[in-house]
Enzyme design. Structure first.
Site, PDB file in Angstrom:
ATOM      1  CG  HIS A 264      -1.794   1.166   1.383  1.00  0.00           C
ATOM      2  ND1 HIS A 264      -3.119   1.143   1.035  1.00  0.00           N
ATOM      3  CD2 HIS A 264      -1.556   2.424   1.832  1.00  0.00           C
ATOM      4  CE1 HIS A 264      -3.653   2.339   1.248  1.00  0.00           C
ATOM      5  NE2 HIS A 264      -2.731   3.136   1.750  1.00  0.00           N
ATOM      6  CD  GLU A 265       1.624   3.605   3.748  1.00  0.00           C
ATOM      7  OE1 GLU A 265       1.833   4.683   3.156  1.00  0.00           O
ATOM      8  OE2 GLU A 265       0.580   3.382   4.411  1.00  0.00           O
ATOM      9  CG  HIS A 268       0.366   6.346  -0.505  1.00  0.00           C
ATOM     10  ND1 HIS A 268      -0.650   7.104  -1.006  1.00  0.00           N
ATOM     11  CD2 HIS A 268      -0.182   5.597   0.491  1.00  0.00           C
ATOM     12  CE1 HIS A 268      -1.781   6.839  -0.340  1.00  0.00           C
ATOM     13  NE2 HIS A 268      -1.521   5.921   0.572  1.00  0.00           N
ATOM     14  CD  GLU A 294      -5.289   6.209   0.732  1.00  0.00           C
ATOM     15  OE1 GLU A 294      -5.446   4.969   0.709  1.00  0.00           O
ATOM     16  OE2 GLU A 294      -4.375   6.763   1.364  1.00  0.00           O
TER      17      GLU A 294
HETATM   18 ZN    ZN Z   1      -2.924   5.238   2.014  1.00  0.00          ZN
END
Ligand code: ZN
Length: 501
Positions: A264-265, A268, A294
């Site tokens: 997830h990170e 980003h 997101e």
């Molecule tokens: Zn996030």
């Protein structure tokens, strides 16, 4: 006035340097700083924030913006330089509208209120938090008034995270999701449940870390321009285009937390590493909006990282890493486990299907509070009612209900980006795969170049140049739509739980 644009860039670079120095302090605070350093660090960061804010909102910035706009009036709208002037001016004008004493009041309220919230949540004591939530609502309404809006106070708040998006746009998106997802959640709840015990075993932390690093490096996250450290609340932070850091946390008895958290990170992080270099040192040098940010973390975590092709490529390696735990579990067992759906009381523990319902509930309550259709007194009960309606579960106390998130200690309007991320991510993914139908097969080979390059060229490079709706049109050729996301959910969960009506 020759050289006004150069002077503006110089000024923005200085402001950016002050902000990024503050970000380094923030990164350090959340990773390696000794606990007793917290007080001094708070002051250091506040000093830098104040210096940056004063310099940005000073009349001189406005004068340089006007002169630069005149000097470069012929440039194409989407060029780096025209975009830097346009977006900086938008930020400048918004910040000009909020009086300094009010900013100080909000900051004071935030730090006091957060402490009260921590204790109220711990002891399940909503009444002690109630006056602070009332104050949050009052200050948020006042802030919306300063920013200005035509129809709904929420329009002013959402405009910060999602430029150009209106409350009615969000209501349309959430309306679609509610109509499509509520019956899906109910139907799946009645099916035979997935057994995810394979994920709940002891997993050596060092091995978890090594595997997570290997995955995001293969994704294309550049460790020469980044790092991965430990923290209690994972985050990504960009200190420069060439220094974008990730953090994660490990549960020694649950594989998903660090594995999918790191993916997830990294989404980003790859977004920030891909921002166009011509934008560095300006307010345009970061991801376009909360929802677009997101969309990338969700895309790499869910659409890629929880997909069957991904695990066809990586499951044998994961089995080799954890032979005792996973040696006897088939790919199918593992794939189903990482995609298990179960309605949870807690937003941050929610799965891919039910997550949006948590956001919708908060969005609806925020609007009712702002428009005084709901009192803070009645909010906990409204929370319980909506949980039951959307997810079929009711929190037994406020700790597992209205007190669970820290957001309302400081302000309203911060939640929609999580749900928008799911919707945007699926729409972007569908377009990327439409343009390059070989992407799923490449992922099945453990290759991600085509996907990453497409995202870099079509989204990442633009940074913050465009407003939310405008950017989606540019990236996908279509207006924002929930249809790709609903198609994706039906396809995936139909495969796992059996055909859905
Ligand atoms: Zn996030």
């Amino acid at each position: 006035m020759a050289g006004a644009y150069e002077a503006l860039r110089e000024r923005l670079r200085t402001i950016s340097n002050i902000g990024k120095a503050g970000a380094v302090l923030g990164w350090d605070q959340n990773t390696y700083m000794p606990p007793e350093g917290v007080h001094a660090r708070g002051e250091q960061m506040a000093t830098l924030a104040r210096l940056g804010h004063e310099m940005f909102t000073a009349a001189e910035t406005g004068e340089l913006l006007n002169a630069a706009a005149e000097e470069l009036s012929d440039l194409p709208y989407d060029s780096d330089d025209a975009s830097i002037i346009r977006i900086t001016r938008r930020d400048y004008e918004r910040q000009q509208r909020v009086p300094a004493p009010f900013v100080a009041e909000m900051r004071r309220h935030g730090s006091e209120s957060r402490q009260v919230w921590v204790e109220a949540r711990r002891t399940d004591d909503f009444p002690s938090f109630k006056p602070f939530l009332q104050n949050t609502v009052r200050l948020s309404r006042e802030l919306a008034g300063y920013y200005g809006y035509e129809e709904r106070p929420y329009d002013a708040l959402i405009n910060v995270a999602e430029p150009g998006l209106k409350t009615t746009d969000l209501e349309r998106i959430f309306g679609d999701l509610k109509r499509e997802q509520t019956p899906l959640i109910k139907e799946i709840a009645e099916r035979e449940q997935v057994d995810d015990s394979v994920l709940h075993q002891p997993f050596d932390e060092a091995k978890q870390e090594a595997f997570g690093r290997m995955v995001v490096e293969r994704y294309g996250y550049d460790f020469n321009r980044g790092r991965l450290d430990r923290t209690t609340h994972p985050f990504e932070i960009a200190l420069a285009i060439d220094d974008v850091r990730l953090t994660t946390r490990y549960d020694p008895n649950f594989l998903s937390m660090s594995l999918f958290g790191t993916m997830h990170e990294s989404g980003h992080g790859m977004y920030e590493q891909g921002v166009g270099r011509g934008l560095e040192g300006t307010p345009v040098a970061r991801g376009a909006s909360g929802g677009f940010h997101e969309s990338q973390s969700r895309l790499w975590e869910n659409l890629v990282g929880r997909s069957r092709p991904f695990w066809e490529a990586f499951y044998p390696e994961l089995q080799k890493t954890f032979p005792e735990q996973l040696g006897g579990a088939s790919l199918d067992t593992f794939y189903r486990a990482v995609n298990k759906v179960y309605p949870s009381l807690i937003r941050v523990e929610a799965d891919e299907l039910t997550y949006n319902m948590h956001i919708m509930l908060r969005f609806e309550l925020e609007n009712e509070l702002l428009e005084e259709r709901l009192s803070v007194q009645d909010a906990p009960e409204a929370w319980r009612r909506k949980m039951d309606e959307y997810l079929g579960v009711t929190p037994p106390n406020d700790r597992l209900g209205i007190l669970q998130d820290t957001h309302w200690a400081t302000g309203l309007g911060g939640f929609p980006n999580y749900a928008l991320g799911n919707v945007f991510g699926a729409q972007i993914w569908e377009k990327a795969v439409g343009d390059n139908p070989g992407i799923p097969d490449e992922i099945g080979q453990g290759q991600f170049e085509t996907l990453l390059h497409w995202l870099q060229d079509n989204l990442y490079v633009h940074g913050r140049k465009f407003e939310t709706k405008e950017l989606m049109e540019r990236v996908t050729g279509k207006p924002i739509s929930t249809e790709p996301y609903i198609r994706y959910l039906r396809g995936k969960f139909g495969e796992i739980y059996g055909r859905l009506s």
